[in-house]
Write an enzyme that holds these catalytic residues in place. Structure first.
Site, PDB file in Angstrom:
ATOM      1  N   GLY A  17       0.834  -1.209   0.000  1.00 43.93           N
ATOM      2  CA  GLY A  17       0.000   0.000   0.000  1.00 43.93           C
ATOM      3  C   GLY A  17       0.862   1.251   0.000  1.00 43.93           C
ATOM      4  O   GLY A  17       0.452   2.308   0.485  1.00 43.93           O
ATOM      5  N   LYS A  18       2.057   1.127  -0.556  1.00 47.84           N
ATOM      6  CA  LYS A  18       3.006   2.251  -0.559  1.00 47.84           C
ATOM      7  C   LYS A  18       2.480   3.445  -1.322  1.00 47.84           C
ATOM      8  O   LYS A  18       2.664   4.575  -0.923  1.00 47.84           O
ATOM      9  CB  LYS A  18       4.325   1.846  -1.242  1.00 47.84           C
ATOM     10  CG  LYS A  18       5.162   0.909  -0.450  1.00 47.84           C
ATOM     11  CD  LYS A  18       6.472   0.650  -1.164  1.00 47.84           C
ATOM     12  CE  LYS A  18       6.302  -0.014  -2.506  1.00 47.84           C
ATOM     13  NZ  LYS A  18       5.790  -1.374  -2.453  1.00 47.84           N
ATOM     14  N   HIS A  43       1.685   1.035  -8.328  1.00 47.59           N
ATOM     15  CA  HIS A  43       1.121   1.702  -7.157  1.00 47.59           C
ATOM     16  C   HIS A  43      -0.275   2.131  -7.551  1.00 47.59           C
ATOM     17  O   HIS A  43      -0.442   2.825  -8.527  1.00 47.59           O
ATOM     18  CB  HIS A  43       1.888   2.919  -6.652  1.00 47.59           C
ATOM     19  CG  HIS A  43       3.045   3.349  -7.475  1.00 47.59           C
ATOM     20  ND1 HIS A  43       3.974   4.235  -7.031  1.00 47.59           N
ATOM     21  CD2 HIS A  43       3.419   3.025  -8.711  1.00 47.59           C
ATOM     22  CE1 HIS A  43       4.879   4.411  -7.959  1.00 47.59           C
ATOM     23  NE2 HIS A  43       4.567   3.692  -8.979  1.00 47.59           N
ATOM     24  N   GLN A 224       8.376  -2.064  -5.077  1.00 53.10           N
ATOM     25  CA  GLN A 224       8.514  -3.432  -4.528  1.00 53.10           C
ATOM     26  C   GLN A 224       8.683  -3.397  -3.009  1.00 53.10           C
ATOM     27  O   GLN A 224       8.124  -2.520  -2.374  1.00 53.10           O
ATOM     28  CB  GLN A 224       9.668  -4.194  -5.210  1.00 53.10           C
ATOM     29  CG  GLN A 224       9.431  -4.520  -6.681  1.00 53.10           C
ATOM     30  CD  GLN A 224       9.868  -3.414  -7.619  1.00 53.10           C
ATOM     31  OE1 GLN A 224      10.919  -2.825  -7.448  1.00 53.10           O
ATOM     32  NE2 GLN A 224       9.058  -3.118  -8.610  1.00 53.10           N
ATOM     33  N   THR A 239      13.633  -9.188  -7.005  1.00 55.65           N
ATOM     34  CA  THR A 239      13.699  -8.389  -8.218  1.00 55.65           C
ATOM     35  C   THR A 239      15.173  -8.058  -8.473  1.00 55.65           C
ATOM     36  O   THR A 239      16.058  -8.520  -7.737  1.00 55.65           O
ATOM     37  CB  THR A 239      12.778  -7.152  -8.124  1.00 55.65           C
ATOM     38  OG1 THR A 239      12.705  -6.538  -9.417  1.00 55.65           O
ATOM     39  CG2 THR A 239      13.263  -6.150  -7.078  1.00 55.65           C
TER      40      THR A 239
HETATM   41  P1  IMP Z   1      10.612  -8.726 -11.732  1.00 57.80           P
HETATM   42  O1  IMP Z   1      10.803  -7.536 -10.883  1.00 57.80           O
HETATM   43  O2  IMP Z   1       9.583  -8.541 -12.815  1.00 57.80           O
HETATM   44  O3  IMP Z   1      11.913  -9.258 -12.277  1.00 57.80           O
HETATM   45  O4  IMP Z   1      10.027  -9.897 -10.803  1.00 57.80           O
HETATM   46  C1  IMP Z   1      10.808 -10.508  -9.779  1.00 57.80           C
HETATM   47  C2  IMP Z   1       9.956 -10.825  -8.558  1.00 57.80           C
HETATM   48  O5  IMP Z   1       9.543  -9.614  -7.939  1.00 57.80           O
HETATM   49  C3  IMP Z   1       8.666 -11.595  -8.859  1.00 57.80           C
HETATM   50  O6  IMP Z   1       8.417 -12.472  -7.767  1.00 57.80           O
HETATM   51  C4  IMP Z   1       7.615 -10.524  -8.914  1.00 57.80           C
HETATM   52  O7  IMP Z   1       6.333 -11.019  -8.627  1.00 57.80           O
HETATM   53  C5  IMP Z   1       8.121  -9.591  -7.826  1.00 57.80           C
HETATM   54  N1  IMP Z   1       7.683  -8.192  -8.025  1.00 57.80           N
HETATM   55  C6  IMP Z   1       8.181  -7.306  -8.891  1.00 57.80           C
HETATM   56  N2  IMP Z   1       7.562  -6.117  -8.766  1.00 57.80           N
HETATM   57  C7  IMP Z   1       6.664  -6.259  -7.780  1.00 57.80           C
HETATM   58  C8  IMP Z   1       5.731  -5.362  -7.148  1.00 57.80           C
HETATM   59  O8  IMP Z   1       5.633  -4.173  -7.470  1.00 57.80           O
HETATM   60  N3  IMP Z   1       4.984  -5.893  -6.145  1.00 57.80           N
HETATM   61  C9  IMP Z   1       5.122  -7.177  -5.740  1.00 57.80           C
HETATM   62  N4  IMP Z   1       5.972  -8.040  -6.289  1.00 57.80           N
HETATM   63  C10 IMP Z   1       6.738  -7.589  -7.298  1.00 57.80           C
END
Ligand code: IMP
Length: 429
Positions: A17-18, A43, A224, A239
């Site tokens: 919820g940022k 967001h 994230q 990530t």
């Molecule tokens: P990537 O950032 O697309 O490489 O994904 C890597 C991991 O981070 C995965 O498990 C995604 O589901 C998670 N992830 C990336 N961005 C978000 C976010 O904004 N919220 C929650 N999980 C995220």
């Protein structure tokens, strides 16, 4: 000198919820800066009953008078960001106060192709990425074959950089059985977006330092969450950037001593999307009920989020690393009336009680949660809450336990989607 800077970061796996809290804080800020990640973030903020989904744009974008900065540590998809600007500012682009770092790296179509191809290759060991090209783009940055936002403004150099990047990446794509990218087509597409992005491109480190040194209120918004941090998260299920206060200096071009306060956004329970261990996961009716009440579906990918009890071992770990000074607790209303309320306080691993997070995802997957039980928090009237003391005793017990264990103040409590449902117990600026 005391600086008016604040790092606002997710303390869990993202989706805490940022956006809403940062948006709320942005209304008191002069500058809001994104410093890592890209359009993998989603967001969503609600203003006057209308939900807005932001992906790359900082959360201060709707605040008049706030300068929004996309700093060098961000990866920018130039096509996607223009769409986002169009969606949010159609016909009133002049209201947009945005600065994009000339040193931020570009996510290009081949990064997205590679993201999908690598996930397919990893099969059952895949990360579960958002398929936005984040990992391949940061990999190119580290390999020194990335293309930066500022390169868009020098036609000859842009072509040279594309030749280098595609010299490598086209071979990889073909090797993976994918189509190679037509350099001239991509080049001409980029020349078009370059003209549209030109007014925003600048050296954002200069802007940020000037603002900070002038005593302006500057918010650094992490996308994230800490547990998805490339170094400190649950690797490899993370990530490809560092969404915490400790990475702000390098990712925004400011000195470390200029980040003095860290506000961790903490959802009242845990959620996670994608793969990776989550000891307190409740893949059962309790978790399903919370998922529905909390609308726990991805903003970007719409995937249902995994749900679990709040895990204070994980929260203690991230608090230590990122130097949390204050907490913003979100989605607290979701817990009202919920039975079987628990918090994970330790793990048991091979018969031993531990209070730390093992480095290996394989070992971590064997950790079993140990819980403390809490009384059901009754429904209460949110708009009558002005201080911590106004909360029902059961809520005070739950929140008081978290506060003591993490050694941070609960500065903000969010009890609903509207801005008016956010209560501030402590001023942060
Ligand atoms: P990537 O950032 O697309 O490489 O994904 C890597 C991991 O981070 C995965 O498990 C995604 O589901 C998670 N992830 C990336 N961005 C978000 C976010 O904004 N919220 C929650 N999980 C995220």
């Amino acid at each position: 000198m005391e600086y008016k800077t604040l790092s606002v970061e997710g303390s869990q796996f993202g989706d805490e919820g940022k956006g809403k809290i940062t948006d709320y804080i942005a209304s008191h800020a002069d500058v809001v800066c994104r410093y890592q990640g890209g359009n993998n973030a989603g967001h969503s903020i609600e203003i006057d009953g209308v939900r807005h989904a932001l992906r790359s744009l900082p959360s201060g974008i709707y605040e008049k008078g706030v300068l929004n900065v996309i700093a060098n540590g961000v990866v920018v998809n130039p096509f996607a960001i223009l769409e986002e600007i169009e969606e949010n500012f159609k016909g009133r682009e002049k209201d947009l106060r945005l600065a994009i770092s000339d040193r931020a790296h570009l996510i290009l179509p081949y990064h997205i192709q590679l993201d999908g191809a690598y996930e397919d290759l990893m099969g059952k060991n895949k990360i579960g990425t958002t398929h936005k090209g984040i990992g391949p783009c940061y990999s190119d940055k580290a390999k020194r074959i990335g293309i930066r936002v500022g390169d868009l403004l020098d036609k000859d150099y842009l072509h040279e950089r594309l030749e280098t990047a595609l010299g490598v990446n086209n071979k990889v794509l073909v090797g993976l059985g994918k189509e190679s990218v037509d350099i001239e087509k991509l080049y001409s597409d980029l020349l078009v977006v370059a003209e549209r992005l030109r007014p925003y491109i600048t050296d954002t480190s200069v802007l940020l330092n000037e603002a900070i040194d002038a005593g302006k209120k500057v918010v650094f918004e992490g996308a994230q969450g800490s547990l998805l941090d490339l170094d400190h998260g649950t690797y490899p299920f993370v990530t490809s950037s560092s969404p915490t206060s400790v990475s702000i200096p390098v990712n925004a071009g400011i000195a470390p001593y200029k980040v003095q306060r860290v506000l961790a956004i903490m959802k009242s329970y845990m959620t996670r999307v994608g793969e990776g261990p989550m000891p307190s996961e409740q893949d059962n009716e309790w978790g399903n009920a919370i998922r529905e009440r909390g609308h726990e579906y991805g903003t970007v990918t719409k995937r249902p989020r995994r749900v679990g009890y709040l895990d204070l071992v994980l929260l203690g770990y991230t608090s230590r690393i990122t130097g949390v000074t204050d907490l913003a607790v979100t989605l607290f209303d979701v817990l009202e009336g919920v039975e079987n309320l628990k918090i994970c306080v330790d793990y048991s691993l091979d018969g031993k009680i531990i209070d730390y997070v093992p480095a290996s995802a394989k070992t971590y997957a064997h950790c079993k949660p140990i819980y403390k039980e809490f009384k059901t928090i009754p429904h209460f009237e949110h708009r009558k809450i002005h201080s911590f003391g106004d909360l029902p005793i059961e809520a005070k017990e739950y929140l008081g336990f978290i506060k003591d264990r993490l050694g941070a103040d609960i500065a903000i409590l969010s009890l609903g989607a509207e801005r008016e449902d956010t209560v501030t117990f402590k001023e942060l600026f």
